[in-house]
Design a protein around this motif. Structure first.
Motif, PDB file in Angstrom:
ATOM      1  N   ASP A   1       0.824  -1.211   0.000  1.00 32.60           N
ATOM      2  CA  ASP A   1       0.000   0.000   0.000  1.00 32.60           C
ATOM      3  C   ASP A   1       0.858   1.261   0.000  1.00 32.60           C
ATOM      4  N   VAL A   2       1.974   1.220   0.703  1.00 29.97           N
ATOM      5  CA  VAL A   2       2.889   2.370   0.742  1.00 29.97           C
ATOM      6  C   VAL A   2       3.519   2.565  -0.633  1.00 29.97           C
ATOM      7  N   ARG A   3       3.979   1.476  -1.243  1.00 27.48           N
ATOM      8  CA  ARG A   3       4.570   1.543  -2.584  1.00 27.48           C
ATOM      9  C   ARG A   3       3.552   2.145  -3.571  1.00 27.48           C
ATOM     10  N   ALA A   4       2.308   1.691  -3.505  1.00 25.29           N
ATOM     11  CA  ALA A   4       1.276   2.186  -4.411  1.00 25.29           C
ATOM     12  C   ALA A   4       1.040   3.683  -4.214  1.00 25.29           C
ATOM     13  N   ARG A   5       0.989   4.137  -2.978  1.00 26.33           N
ATOM     14  CA  ARG A   5       0.778   5.560  -2.713  1.00 26.33           C
ATOM     15  C   ARG A   5       1.938   6.400  -3.226  1.00 26.33           C
ATOM     16  N   LEU A   6       3.171   5.927  -2.972  1.00 28.09           N
ATOM     17  CA  LEU A   6       4.346   6.672  -3.433  1.00 28.09           C
ATOM     18  C   LEU A   6       4.408   6.708  -4.954  1.00 28.09           C
ATOM     19  N   LEU A   7       4.096   5.592  -5.601  1.00 31.16           N
ATOM     20  CA  LEU A   7       4.097   5.564  -7.068  1.00 31.16           C
ATOM     21  C   LEU A   7       3.008   6.460  -7.643  1.00 31.16           C
ATOM     22  N   SER A   8       1.876   6.542  -6.978  1.00 29.58           N
ATOM     23  CA  SER A   8       0.814   7.434  -7.417  1.00 29.58           C
ATOM     24  C   SER A   8       1.270   8.890  -7.335  1.00 29.58           C
ATOM     25  N   HIS A   9       1.879   9.251  -6.221  1.00 30.44           N
ATOM     26  CA  HIS A   9       2.424  10.609  -6.073  1.00 30.44           C
ATOM     27  C   HIS A   9       3.481  10.868  -7.142  1.00 30.44           C
ATOM     28  N   LEU A  10       4.342   9.894  -7.378  1.00 39.18           N
ATOM     29  CA  LEU A  10       5.406  10.051  -8.373  1.00 39.18           C
ATOM     30  C   LEU A  10       4.820  10.287  -9.762  1.00 39.18           C
TER      31      LEU A  10
ATOM     32  N   LYS B   1      10.608   9.724  -4.812  1.00 40.28           N
ATOM     33  CA  LYS B   1      11.720   8.816  -5.080  1.00 40.28           C
ATOM     34  C   LYS B   1      12.533   8.552  -3.810  1.00 40.28           C
ATOM     35  N   THR B   2      12.621   9.550  -2.939  1.00 41.19           N
ATOM     36  CA  THR B   2      13.285   9.336  -1.651  1.00 41.19           C
ATOM     37  C   THR B   2      12.472   8.366  -0.807  1.00 41.19           C
ATOM     38  N   GLY B   3      11.163   8.545  -0.780  1.00 40.36           N
ATOM     39  CA  GLY B   3      10.299   7.629  -0.041  1.00 40.36           C
ATOM     40  C   GLY B   3      10.411   6.207  -0.537  1.00 40.36           C
ATOM     41  N   LEU B   4      10.541   6.036  -1.850  1.00 37.57           N
ATOM     42  CA  LEU B   4      10.703   4.707  -2.441  1.00 37.57           C
ATOM     43  C   LEU B   4      12.077   4.109  -2.147  1.00 37.57           C
ATOM     44  N   GLY B   5      13.009   4.949  -1.713  1.00 43.91           N
ATOM     45  CA  GLY B   5      14.369   4.476  -1.439  1.00 43.91           C
ATOM     46  C   GLY B   5      15.289   4.586  -2.636  1.00 43.91           C
ATOM     47  N   GLU B   6      14.816   5.223  -3.700  1.00 44.08           N
ATOM     48  CA  GLU B   6      15.609   5.351  -4.912  1.00 44.08           C
ATOM     49  C   GLU B   6      16.581   6.524  -4.852  1.00 44.08           C
ATOM     50  N   ARG B   7      16.387   7.407  -3.900  1.00 49.15           N
ATOM     51  CA  ARG B   7      17.282   8.544  -3.688  1.00 49.15           C
ATOM     52  C   ARG B   7      17.498   8.691  -2.190  1.00 49.15           C
ATOM     53  N   GLY B   8      18.478   9.512  -1.834  1.00 47.38           N
ATOM     54  CA  GLY B   8      18.783   9.717  -0.427  1.00 47.38           C
ATOM     55  C   GLY B   8      19.647   8.584   0.102  1.00 47.38           C
TER      56      GLY B   8
END
Length: 102
Positions: free
Chosen positions: A32-41, A68-75
């Motif tokens: 659910d978190v991944r889906a929300r972050l991808l929606s925002h992205l 992208k930071t939330g997804l772990g792809e940055r930061g």
């Protein structure tokens, strides 16, 4: 549009697309978190493309960065964070993204 071949490194930390390496999303993200972050992205990337003025484009790019930071792809690298830090990373990103209304 041609479909690109995507490979994963053996350690799962990177994707390789057309010879270029990209950091993979954190595999510990709940669905659910991944889906929300991808929606925002997706919404933020759309806003970058359609931004009517430099301020709107800058705000959209900032939302892309947050997602992208939330997804772990940055930061900080997700594989160097403990579970608590990983959870705090995506929760902070979602809170900031939800607050922007984007």
């Amino acid at each position: 549009m041609t479909r690109r071949e995507v490979e994963h490194t053996d350690d799962g930390r990177w994707l390789v697309v057309d010879g270029r390496r990209w950091r993979a999303a954190d595999p510990s993200l709940p669905d659910d978190v991944r889906a929300r972050l991808l929606s925002h992205l997706g919404r933020a990337r759309s806003a970058v493309r359609t931004g009517a003025d430099p301020a709107a484009v800058r705000a959209a790019r900032d939302r892309v960065q947050l997602a992208k930071t939330g997804l772990g792809e940055r930061g900080p690298a997700w594989w160097e964070q403990d579970d608590e830090a990983r959870h705090a990373r995506w929760e902070a990103a979602l809170a900031a993204l939800d607050a922007t209304g984007g």
